[in-house]
Write a protein that holds these residues in place. Sequence first.
Motif, short mmCIF file in Angstrom:
data_model
loop_
_atom_site.label_atom_id
_atom_site.label_comp_id
_atom_site.label_asym_id
_atom_site.label_seq_id
_atom_site.Cartn_x
_atom_site.Cartn_y
_atom_site.Cartn_z
N ARG A 116 0.85 -1.18 0.00
CA ARG A 116 0.00 0.00 0.00
C ARG A 116 0.89 1.23 0.00
O ARG A 116 1.91 1.28 0.69
N VAL A 117 0.51 2.26 -0.78
CA VAL A 117 1.28 3.50 -0.83
C VAL A 117 1.02 4.24 0.48
O VAL A 117 -0.10 4.64 0.78
N ASP A 118 2.08 4.40 1.28
CA ASP A 118 1.98 5.04 2.59
C ASP A 118 2.07 6.55 2.46
O ASP A 118 1.33 7.30 3.10
N PHE A 119 2.99 7.01 1.60
CA PHE A 119 3.20 8.44 1.39
C PHE A 119 3.64 8.63 -0.04
O PHE A 119 4.44 7.84 -0.55
N TYR A 120 3.12 9.65 -0.71
CA TYR A 120 3.58 9.96 -2.06
C TYR A 120 3.41 11.45 -2.31
O TYR A 120 2.32 12.00 -2.15
N ASP A 121 4.52 12.12 -2.68
CA ASP A 121 4.50 13.54 -3.01
C ASP A 121 4.68 13.65 -4.52
O ASP A 121 5.78 13.49 -5.03
N SER A 122 3.59 13.93 -5.22
CA SER A 122 3.64 13.96 -6.68
C SER A 122 4.43 15.16 -7.19
O SER A 122 5.01 15.11 -8.27
N SER A 123 4.50 16.25 -6.41
CA SER A 123 5.26 17.41 -6.87
C SER A 123 6.76 17.13 -6.83
O SER A 123 7.51 17.63 -7.67
N LYS A 124 7.21 16.35 -5.87
CA LYS A 124 8.64 16.00 -5.78
C LYS A 124 8.95 14.68 -6.46
O LYS A 124 10.10 14.38 -6.76
N GLY A 125 7.95 13.84 -6.68
CA GLY A 125 8.14 12.62 -7.44
C GLY A 125 8.69 11.45 -6.67
O GLY A 125 9.38 10.60 -7.24
N PHE A 126 8.41 11.36 -5.37
CA PHE A 126 8.86 10.20 -4.61
C PHE A 126 7.86 9.89 -3.52
O PHE A 126 6.97 10.67 -3.21
N THR A 167 4.86 2.83 -13.34
CA THR A 167 4.38 2.70 -14.72
C THR A 167 3.11 3.51 -14.93
O THR A 167 2.71 3.76 -16.05
N GLU A 168 2.45 3.90 -13.81
CA GLU A 168 1.24 4.73 -13.91
C GLU A 168 1.18 5.62 -12.67
O GLU A 168 1.91 5.41 -11.70
N ASP A 169 0.33 6.62 -12.69
CA ASP A 169 0.22 7.56 -11.57
C ASP A 169 -0.33 6.85 -10.34
O ASP A 169 -1.30 6.09 -10.43
N ILE A 170 0.29 7.14 -9.19
CA ILE A 170 -0.18 6.56 -7.93
C ILE A 170 -0.43 7.68 -6.94
O ILE A 170 0.14 8.77 -7.07
N THR A 171 -1.27 7.40 -5.94
CA THR A 171 -1.53 8.35 -4.86
C THR A 171 -1.52 7.59 -3.55
O THR A 171 -1.52 6.35 -3.53
N GLU A 172 -1.54 8.34 -2.45
CA GLU A 172 -1.53 7.71 -1.12
C GLU A 172 -2.76 6.83 -0.96
O GLU A 172 -3.85 7.18 -1.37
N GLY A 173 -2.55 5.65 -0.35
CA GLY A 173 -3.65 4.74 -0.09
C GLY A 173 -3.87 3.71 -1.19
O GLY A 173 -4.63 2.76 -0.99
#
Length: 149
Positions: free
Chosen positions: A91-101, A121-127
């Motif tokens: 599960r994605v715990d933390f993701y900052d799309s502006s910084k890319g990690f 390979t595709e856009d991900i978000t927290e959760g």
Amino acid sequence: MAGSQETYGKKEREKKRLKKQEDKKKKAAERKANSKGGGLENMLVYVDEFGRFTDTPPDPSQKVKVDAESIEIGVPKREAEEEVDPVHQGRVDFYDSSKGFGFIIDKVDQERYFVHVSGTTEDITEGNTVSFELEKGQKGLNAVRVKKI
């Protein structure tokens, strides 16, 4: 006629040099007289079966016979290992799309792995629940080939 070229300072330095040589010879003679001597036997050191230094030679009756043909030179061949599935789920715990990690927590062992935008390979978000593979990075294992499930 010219006078002597030796000055008082030169004479004193020469006296000191000769005294040092004489003291050195006396010390060497004293060391030689006070040494234990005994030759090579007093200089030998043995190693016991526990790896400690000792001055007693090992007991010949305790000697272990080694078969030279049983010694393997080189790296032993690998035995067949079970194939482990390289794809993990988490599960994605933390993701900052502006910084890319961000970070992904593995479902099985609850380990936290770093993920970079270049490894997705595709856009991900927290959760999001994702599948990923692990690769060795500079500071540990990184999640790569990340896909949403």
